[in-house]
Design an enzyme around this catalytic site. Sequence first.
Site, PDB file in Angstrom:
ATOM      1  N   LYS A 251       0.859  -1.202   0.000  1.00 62.28           N
ATOM      2  CA  LYS A 251       0.000   0.000   0.000  1.00 62.28           C
ATOM      3  C   LYS A 251       0.890   1.244   0.000  1.00 62.28           C
ATOM      4  O   LYS A 251       0.613   2.200  -0.719  1.00 62.28           O
ATOM      5  CB  LYS A 251      -0.872   0.040   1.258  1.00 62.28           C
ATOM      6  CG  LYS A 251      -2.077  -0.866   1.266  1.00 62.28           C
ATOM      7  CD  LYS A 251      -2.892  -0.561   2.535  1.00 62.28           C
ATOM      8  CE  LYS A 251      -4.070  -1.458   2.730  1.00 62.28           C
ATOM      9  NZ  LYS A 251      -4.774  -1.197   4.006  1.00 62.28           N
TER      10      LYS A 251
ATOM     11  N   ASP B   4      -8.213   1.746   4.349  1.00 64.85           N
ATOM     12  CA  ASP B   4      -8.852   0.459   4.607  1.00 64.85           C
ATOM     13  C   ASP B   4      -9.510   0.036   3.312  1.00 64.85           C
ATOM     14  O   ASP B   4     -10.201   0.823   2.660  1.00 64.85           O
ATOM     15  CB  ASP B   4      -9.876   0.514   5.740  1.00 64.85           C
ATOM     16  CG  ASP B   4     -10.113  -0.891   6.281  1.00 64.85           C
ATOM     17  OD1 ASP B   4      -9.182  -1.467   6.885  1.00 64.85           O
ATOM     18  OD2 ASP B   4     -11.215  -1.449   6.074  1.00 64.85           O
ATOM     19  N   SER B   5      -9.257  -1.198   2.927  1.00 64.34           N
ATOM     20  CA  SER B   5      -9.684  -1.626   1.597  1.00 64.34           C
ATOM     21  C   SER B   5     -10.004  -3.104   1.608  1.00 64.34           C
ATOM     22  O   SER B   5      -9.708  -3.818   2.575  1.00 64.34           O
ATOM     23  CB  SER B   5      -8.565  -1.319   0.587  1.00 64.34           C
ATOM     24  OG  SER B   5      -7.310  -1.708   1.094  1.00 64.34           O
TER      25      SER B   5
HETATM   26  P1  ITT Z   1      -3.103  -2.076   7.191  1.00 63.77           P
HETATM   27  O1  ITT Z   1      -4.391  -2.354   7.958  1.00 63.77           O
HETATM   28  O2  ITT Z   1      -1.902  -2.027   8.068  1.00 63.77           O
HETATM   29  O3  ITT Z   1      -3.223  -0.873   6.307  1.00 63.77           O
HETATM   30  P2  ITT Z   1      -3.833  -4.514   5.748  1.00 63.77           P
HETATM   31  O4  ITT Z   1      -3.210  -5.249   4.601  1.00 63.77           O
HETATM   32  O5  ITT Z   1      -4.235  -5.324   6.973  1.00 63.77           O
HETATM   33  O6  ITT Z   1      -2.840  -3.317   6.189  1.00 63.77           O
HETATM   34  P3  ITT Z   1      -6.637  -3.864   5.309  1.00 63.77           P
HETATM   35  O7  ITT Z   1      -7.064  -4.222   6.683  1.00 63.77           O
HETATM   36  O8  ITT Z   1      -7.170  -2.599   4.675  1.00 63.77           O
HETATM   37  O9  ITT Z   1      -5.056  -3.703   5.194  1.00 63.77           O
HETATM   38  O10 ITT Z   1      -6.934  -5.102   4.368  1.00 63.77           O
HETATM   39  C1  ITT Z   1      -6.871  -4.943   3.002  1.00 63.77           C
HETATM   40  C2  ITT Z   1      -6.805  -6.307   2.330  1.00 63.77           C
HETATM   41  O11 ITT Z   1      -7.655  -6.270   1.171  1.00 63.77           O
HETATM   42  C3  ITT Z   1      -5.394  -6.560   1.819  1.00 63.77           C
HETATM   43  O12 ITT Z   1      -4.616  -7.233   2.777  1.00 63.77           O
HETATM   44  C4  ITT Z   1      -5.687  -7.409   0.564  1.00 63.77           C
HETATM   45  O13 ITT Z   1      -5.930  -8.726   0.929  1.00 63.77           O
HETATM   46  C5  ITT Z   1      -6.988  -6.783   0.055  1.00 63.77           C
HETATM   47  N1  ITT Z   1      -6.675  -5.667  -0.861  1.00 63.77           N
HETATM   48  C6  ITT Z   1      -6.806  -4.329  -0.618  1.00 63.77           C
HETATM   49  N2  ITT Z   1      -6.355  -3.607  -1.653  1.00 63.77           N
HETATM   50  C7  ITT Z   1      -5.909  -4.492  -2.566  1.00 63.77           C
HETATM   51  C8  ITT Z   1      -5.316  -4.363  -3.821  1.00 63.77           C
HETATM   52  O14 ITT Z   1      -5.031  -3.164  -4.337  1.00 63.77           O
HETATM   53  N3  ITT Z   1      -4.998  -5.460  -4.482  1.00 63.77           N
HETATM   54  C9  ITT Z   1      -5.255  -6.675  -3.980  1.00 63.77           C
HETATM   55  N4  ITT Z   1      -5.790  -6.902  -2.781  1.00 63.77           N
HETATM   56  C10 ITT Z   1      -6.127  -5.810  -2.065  1.00 63.77           C
END
Ligand code: ITT
Length: 198
Positions: A12, A70-71
Amino acid sequence: MKIVAATANTDKIKEIKEKLLSIPDLEIVPVSEITDVPEIPEDAESFEGNALIKARTICSITGMPSMADDSGLVVDALNGEPGVYSARYGGPGLDDKGRYMLLLEKMADIPDGSRQARFVCVIALVLPDGREFTTTGRCEGSITRSPSGDSGFGYDPVFYIEERGKTMAQLSMSEKNSLSHRGKALEKAAAILKDLAL
Ligand code: ITT
């Protein structure tokens, strides 16, 4: 202008930096370079709620403007799963590949015309003076039958983008940022940052 990136996800951070490169004098500093971060409970039921939890926590620890992402992936045929649980889908034993293989397995019986999905990203910006902003980006696509491509991260290898004829993992970072959920949410956040001129 320095903004702390309230994320532990280094992929990210790369995408955020690439997308915001064009804003003069903006420096994105990963929170890990400033302080040790406690585990932040992401217990809201929406992307917006969780983005705000992360940005507020890091802003209060660092006293600096903080940006969180958050994604996740929302699959229609699975009633919106994995959604806000995208990072934790299948439990803590799985890595990115384990999670997308689990998704493909759960969707084995879903016919080709019913595999629509979207990536959603909410960017939260929290300032030490208490101001809060959120922006949202979405990217429509469908879930493939098998993985392709090795760029990006997460579910990118199984997310197919019709107009490109490619999976998200077959795009370069700048191509991904030009159409992705994160790229779109960051474009809106960039407009806010330019106005704020912190
Ligand atoms: P932070 O909370 O520390 O930011 P995280 O990876 O745990 O990191 P999230 O809780 O927002 O972040 O979870 C997002 C998940 O959604 C991420 O781990 C991927 O599995 C998926 N995801 C989000 N954006 C993506 C992308 O651009 N491409 C592929 N998968 C994505």
